[in-house]
Design an enzyme around this catalytic site. Structure first.
Site, PDB file in Angstrom:
ATOM      1  CB  CYS A 124      -3.288  -2.386 -14.136  1.00  0.00           C
ATOM      2  SG  CYS A 124      -3.330  -1.285 -15.458  1.00  0.00           S
ATOM      3  CB  CYS A 161      -0.463  -2.277 -16.602  1.00  0.00           C
ATOM      4  SG  CYS A 161      -0.890  -0.781 -15.397  1.00  0.00           S
TER       5      CYS A 161
END
Length: 106
Positions: free
Chosen positions: A36, A33
């Site tokens: 993230c 991600c």
């Protein structure tokens, strides 16, 4: 991950988060991600700036399925603030993270 941010799993979530004496910011994330990964340095700064007032922990959603499901995590990054063992606030996405923490750490 630094020594200021702890990796938490399904088995340790209750002890590390729900039984914590101080508020806990939980980052639900995954290594693939990009948002993230982008907020990781900001989480480090938040952890550093709030030593003793806030614990920052990360839960890898690929390796831990129970906890994200229990709290309805559908998108990542999702950040949940726990106080006194209770979910106090939630934030989805990378934008506005500092404001979220400032507002909910009081």
């Amino acid at each position: 991950m630094s020594n200021l941010i702890k990796s938490v799993n399904d088995a340790s979530f209750e002890l590390d988060v729900l039984e914590s004496d101080i508020p806990v910011l939980v980052d639900f994330w995954a290594p693939w991600c990009n948002p993230c990964l982008a907020i990781a340095p900001l989480l480090e700064k938040i952890a550093q700036d709030n030593i003793g007032k806030l614990q920052v922990v990360k839960v890898n959603v690929d390796e831990n399925r129970e906890t994200p499901a229990q709290y309805g995590v559908r998108n990542i990054p999702t950040l949940l603030m726990f106080k006194n063992g209770q979910l106090a606030a939630s934030h989805v996405g990378a934008n506005g993270l500092l404001e979220f923490v400032s507002k909910n750490l009081v």
